[in-house]
Design an enzyme around this catalytic site. Structure first.
Site, PDB file in Angstrom:
ATOM      1  N   LYS A  70      -4.166 -59.722  -6.085  1.00  0.00           N
ATOM      2  CA  LYS A  70      -4.779 -60.840  -5.359  1.00  0.00           C
ATOM      3  C   LYS A  70      -5.297 -60.473  -3.972  1.00  0.00           C
ATOM      4  O   LYS A  70      -6.192 -61.129  -3.442  1.00  0.00           O
ATOM      5  CB  LYS A  70      -3.768 -61.981  -5.238  1.00  0.00           C
ATOM      6  CG  LYS A  70      -3.449 -62.662  -6.574  1.00  0.00           C
ATOM      7  CD  LYS A  70      -4.546 -63.635  -6.965  1.00  0.00           C
ATOM      8  CE  LYS A  70      -4.101 -64.515  -8.147  1.00  0.00           C
ATOM      9  NZ  LYS A  70      -5.177 -65.458  -8.532  1.00  0.00           N
ATOM     10  N   SER A  97       0.266 -71.674  -4.805  1.00  0.00           N
ATOM     11  CA  SER A  97       1.631 -71.363  -4.356  1.00  0.00           C
ATOM     12  C   SER A  97       2.063 -69.966  -4.766  1.00  0.00           C
ATOM     13  O   SER A  97       3.129 -69.511  -4.406  1.00  0.00           O
ATOM     14  CB  SER A  97       2.614 -72.379  -4.939  1.00  0.00           C
ATOM     15  OG  SER A  97       2.592 -72.280  -6.346  1.00  0.00           O
TER      16      SER A  97
END
Lengths: 335, 335
Positions: B63, B88
């Site tokens: 990510k 989250s």
């Protein structure tokens, strides 16, 4: 093929020459394992840590270094009779794998109470399993019987010059990958790994510090250093199943004279270090493999006079062969 | 600083140019992760497998590639106002880390039911946590409120050209490290990773096969491909907590047109693949990260018409952020 030349008078079982010779011999059969670093673990420890990931080594531990050095230094006619060992752990798997690579039989004496995953590793690499009773006596007498019957060459897990030289090759890679190291922390059991690493490291950089990391429940090396002679424990009790052996007559002189200190940690510290390896480094180590990180994070280490001088620290993640069966069962049960 | 040029008419949200541009931009902030192989897993699968270890990436998952591309392509005045996201999971940690590297604030909307380890990662990287209710509606409205108050730039976890271009940089490394690949298997959730990987891979090698790996309990992509439109599931149920999102309008066209197939596996297959990653590769992956290996080992994959043509397979081990708390508790309890 004359391989080892220890004819010149020398104090220890290996030296930088035998270790470099081993490296040349085994390079085709081993991985050059990576060195990992982590800003999170640096900030937790307050040091720069360099993790030598021998858990990614062929066979899952550094043991292939010594085993392949021993097996590929055998004369052809000697090799043809095969090799025998009576370790049930990572060394047995490594001997099986190296023998398979050379195309010769490996006879592995395994006590009946050995953990299944270790037995599976030996089988996977084609080792021929010979069961013995759990006692050292039974293992040794079975090995002798196999030796007499087959003529196989005995490959001791640590008290063997070829093994010590092979394990020492870790240093050659590590000091090339992280030349700034002032300290190396090494798990200690029979002392093959730390002897090879120390002999190579102190030859390359005499001021480098080598620390042994040892579990409290098998702290024979710390006791041996204190007593000035090899101490054998009547029993051991630790989660670090790879670190229960006592020193041998070839490894003890190196530990006595050249290993700077022994850091003793308890099993809870080992499990916490495992957790950090898994959750921060994402590296699946066995308990014995995590003990170097446990040592540098321990209160005991912080109290040492040399703590402030430790800045760039190499940590040997020695292996990753651990049975996590209970974890998979739990995860599957929750599906 | 004009960074993205999508003015020319184009079908998809990113292309090889935007992905190469992203790579140049993010190289200082990411690891070039290693590619592992294992003769044991090759022999289990009957294929040559190449594992791209994005679990070793900064922040523990791929990510950071998209997040750093988005954050370092902001104009200075825009960047000064900070960034906001309402994921989250790994994306939130990556946005926090990339924002910290640029020295700007990251506002992270986190639902009250988020797993503690994910929240800890955001905190560790200095993200400013803003709690919301668990619903998507609450998360989005909280994000809008923060945006209006601060002027922060919204960084969507996958439906964003900058993110897709950043994730695509995995391919540039992988096809350099393993040019022989004929197939790449990629976990699919919102589709940011697989879109970037596919656009880069098919541009470099139009005949390469890209397969999505998806959990049975969140198989919206497989259903979308069948239906010819984005399908949203009313609920999801899988151990792969990172793979529960639905496709977005920027990722769906790539999945529809260019992703060759979706392999659906069940949670038991995911846990078994995790076990192999830990015990054989010694790599600590999260369930979502192991799904590519689960796919290639699944019966479903073996039934595919293209199975025999799959020879050299790249598998993206996408991340390693998993809470193994129960394992450490068990180990400590047994000390």
């Amino acid at each position: 093929m004359e391989v080892f030349n220890y004819s010149k008078s020398q104090k220890y079982a290996a030296d930088i020459d035998s270790i470099k010779e081993a490296h040349t011999r085994i390079i085709p059969y081993i991985h050059k394992t990576p060195v990992f670093s982590s800003t999170s673990l640096d900030s937790i420890s307050g040091k720069q840590l360099f993790f030598k990931c021998e858990c990614f080594q062929k066979g899952g531990s550094f043991k292939i270094r010594g085993a392949s050095n021993a097996i590929f230094s055998l004369e052809d006619d000697q090799a043809a009779k095969g090799v025998v060992t009576h370790s049930s752990g990572n060394h047995a798997a490594a001997v099986s794998l190296a023998a398979k690579l050379r195309g010769i039989p490996a006879y592995v004496i395994i006590p009946k109470n050995a953990p299944i995953c270790k037995v599976e590793n030996v089988k996977r690499y084609g080792g021929q399993i010979i069961w013995s009773e759990a006692t050292l006596q039974s293992r040794e007498s079975t090995a002798t019987e196999v030796q007499q019957r087959t003529g196989a060459n005995l490959i001791h897990p640590f008290n063997d010059k070829r093994i010590i030289s092979g394990q020492g090759t870790v240093t050659l890679e590590l000091l090339e990958q992280a030349p700034e190291l002032d300290t190396i922390i090494v798990p200690i059991s029979g002392g093959g790994l730390i002897s090879g690493i120390t002999l190579a490291a102190k030859s390359i950089n005499p001021s480098i510090r080598v620390l042994a990391a040892e579990p409290k429940g098998a702290d024979d090396s710390a006791r041996s250093k204190l007593a000035g002679r090899i101490v054998h424990l009547s029993e051991t009790n630790t989660i670090a199943d790879g670190l229960r052996a006592s020193l041998g007559d070839l490894t003890w002189p190196v530990v006595r004279d050249l290993v700077d200190d022994v850091i003793v940690v308890d099993d809870e510290e080992i499990v916490e270090a495992m957790r950090l390896c898994y959750e921060v480094l994402k590296v699946a180590v066995e308990p014995s493999g995590a003990i170097g990180l446990a040592a540098v994070l321990s209160d005991q280490c912080k109290k040492k006079s040399y703590w402030r001088e430790m800045k760039n620290i190499g940590i040997i993640l020695s292996g990753g062969n651990v049975d996590l069966g209970i974890l998979w069962e739990l995860l599957k049960a929750n599906i």
